[in-house]
Design a protein around this motif. Structure first.
Motif, short mmCIF file in Angstrom:
data_model
loop_
_atom_site.label_atom_id
_atom_site.label_comp_id
_atom_site.label_asym_id
_atom_site.label_seq_id
_atom_site.Cartn_x
_atom_site.Cartn_y
_atom_site.Cartn_z
N ASN A 193 0.83 -1.21 0.00
CA ASN A 193 0.00 0.00 0.00
C ASN A 193 0.86 1.26 0.00
O ASN A 193 0.38 2.37 0.20
CB ASN A 193 -0.94 0.01 1.21
CG ASN A 193 -0.18 -0.06 2.53
OD1 ASN A 193 1.05 -0.06 2.56
ND2 ASN A 193 -0.92 -0.13 3.62
N GLU B 297 -3.86 0.77 -7.12
CA GLU B 297 -5.23 1.17 -6.82
C GLU B 297 -6.18 0.25 -7.55
O GLU B 297 -6.07 0.08 -8.77
CB GLU B 297 -5.48 2.62 -7.25
CG GLU B 297 -4.76 3.66 -6.41
CD GLU B 297 -5.14 5.07 -6.82
OE1 GLU B 297 -5.84 5.23 -7.85
OE2 GLU B 297 -4.75 6.03 -6.11
N ASN B 298 -7.10 -0.36 -6.81
CA ASN B 298 -8.09 -1.26 -7.41
C ASN B 298 -7.42 -2.33 -8.28
O ASN B 298 -7.86 -2.63 -9.39
CB ASN B 298 -9.10 -0.46 -8.24
CG ASN B 298 -9.86 0.54 -7.42
OD1 ASN B 298 -10.26 0.26 -6.28
ND2 ASN B 298 -10.06 1.73 -7.97
N LYS B 299 -6.32 -2.88 -7.74
CA LYS B 299 -5.56 -3.94 -8.40
C LYS B 299 -5.00 -3.52 -9.75
O LYS B 299 -4.81 -4.34 -10.65
CB LYS B 299 -6.44 -5.20 -8.55
CG LYS B 299 -6.87 -5.80 -7.21
CD LYS B 299 -7.60 -7.11 -7.39
CE LYS B 299 -7.98 -7.70 -6.04
NZ LYS B 299 -8.71 -8.99 -6.16
N LYS B 300 -4.73 -2.22 -9.86
CA LYS B 300 -4.09 -1.70 -11.07
C LYS B 300 -2.84 -0.93 -10.66
O LYS B 300 -2.80 -0.28 -9.61
CB LYS B 300 -5.04 -0.78 -11.84
CG LYS B 300 -6.22 -1.51 -12.45
CD LYS B 300 -7.09 -0.55 -13.27
CE LYS B 300 -8.26 -1.30 -13.90
NZ LYS B 300 -9.12 -0.38 -14.70
N LYS C 80 1.81 3.34 -7.74
CA LYS C 80 0.99 2.92 -6.60
C LYS C 80 -0.07 1.96 -7.13
O LYS C 80 -0.41 1.98 -8.33
CB LYS C 80 0.34 4.12 -5.92
CG LYS C 80 -0.63 4.91 -6.78
CD LYS C 80 -1.21 6.08 -5.98
CE LYS C 80 -2.13 6.93 -6.86
NZ LYS C 80 -2.71 8.07 -6.11
N ILE D 130 -0.69 2.11 -11.02
CA ILE D 130 -0.88 3.49 -11.47
C ILE D 130 0.46 4.23 -11.43
O ILE D 130 1.17 4.18 -10.42
CB ILE D 130 -1.89 4.23 -10.58
CG1 ILE D 130 -3.21 3.43 -10.48
CG2 ILE D 130 -2.13 5.64 -11.11
CD1 ILE D 130 -3.91 3.22 -11.78
#
Length: 222
Positions: A107, A129-132, A127, A134
């Motif tokens: 995280n 986010e929502n298993k993506k 990073k 970014i």
């Protein structure tokens, strides 16, 4: 869907065979000085371990840098040739993204880097986010001062990723680090984001000019 994934951007070769986004086999080895001598045989070995042959392949996935000029050119040449001769689609993935995937469950900001010498690195900041994955800082050629300044100004927790942390540690900011070797099989985590590229015109992402090109420019500017 049977895929072969090839990565060798930074002195370590990682090859994986996937079927329907599941890992069937993988080969991982040092390749600092002998990549061109072993890569074709290791691709065959990986396919054999998976019980597959080149005739079973339905796509090729190549890491396209940044990293060692020679290594990413070898990977590009091999994968483009396979895609062209077997009439298969070619997909590419950044070598820095593959490194970042070692911390895909984190995280924190993920900072993959590759030593580019003279206090410079190929790096990016990501990073999850929502298993993506970014992109927070685009992959590029940075001085360590630029990279450290960006991370300090972000004011968020982060983790460095990559085998070159060992030799750069004294010049990096104090934080967690992951020195594990890149793993081509991790591409399954972002498989749906990969796009098909033109295999004939695909070029590695060098992110900076070669030393010979830089010297030539300097000579012209004198």
């Amino acid at each position: 869907m049977v895929s072969i994934v090839v990565e060798a951007s930074n002195g370590f070769c990682s090859i994986a065979c996937l079927e329907n986004n599941k890992v069937l086999s993988q080969r991982n080895m040092e390749c600092s000085n002998n990549l061109s001598a072993i890569i074709l045989q290791e691709i065959d070995n990986c396919l054999n371990d998976a019980g597959k042959s080149k005739r079973d392949l339905t796509e090729i996935i190549a890491s396209n840098g940044p990293g060692s000029y020679t290594a990413i050119r070898v990977v590009a040449a091999i994968c483009k040739t396979l895609a062209y001769t077997l009439k298969l689609p070619l997909k590419v993935v950044s070598s820095l993204k593959l490194q970042a995937l070692l911390e895909f469950e984190s995280n924190k900001l993920i900072v993959p880097l590759i030593d580019a010498r003279r206090n410079n690195v190929f790096a990016a900041v990501y990073k999850v986010e929502n298993k993506k994955l970014i992109e927070v800082l685009q992959e590029d050629y940075y001085s360590l001062e630029e990279l450290n300044s960006f991370l300090e100004n972000k004011g968020e927790q982060f983790i460095y990723v990559g085998r070159d942390i060992k030799k750069l540690r004294e010049k990096l900011l104090p934080t967690e680090h992951n020195e594990n070797e890149v793993n081509a099989a991790n591409v399954v985590k972002i498989y749906d984001s990969l796009e098909i590229v033109d295999s004939y015109n695909m070029k590695p992402q060098y992110l900076r000019k070669t030393e010979a090109e830089r010297e030539l420019e300097n000579d012209k500017n004198k």
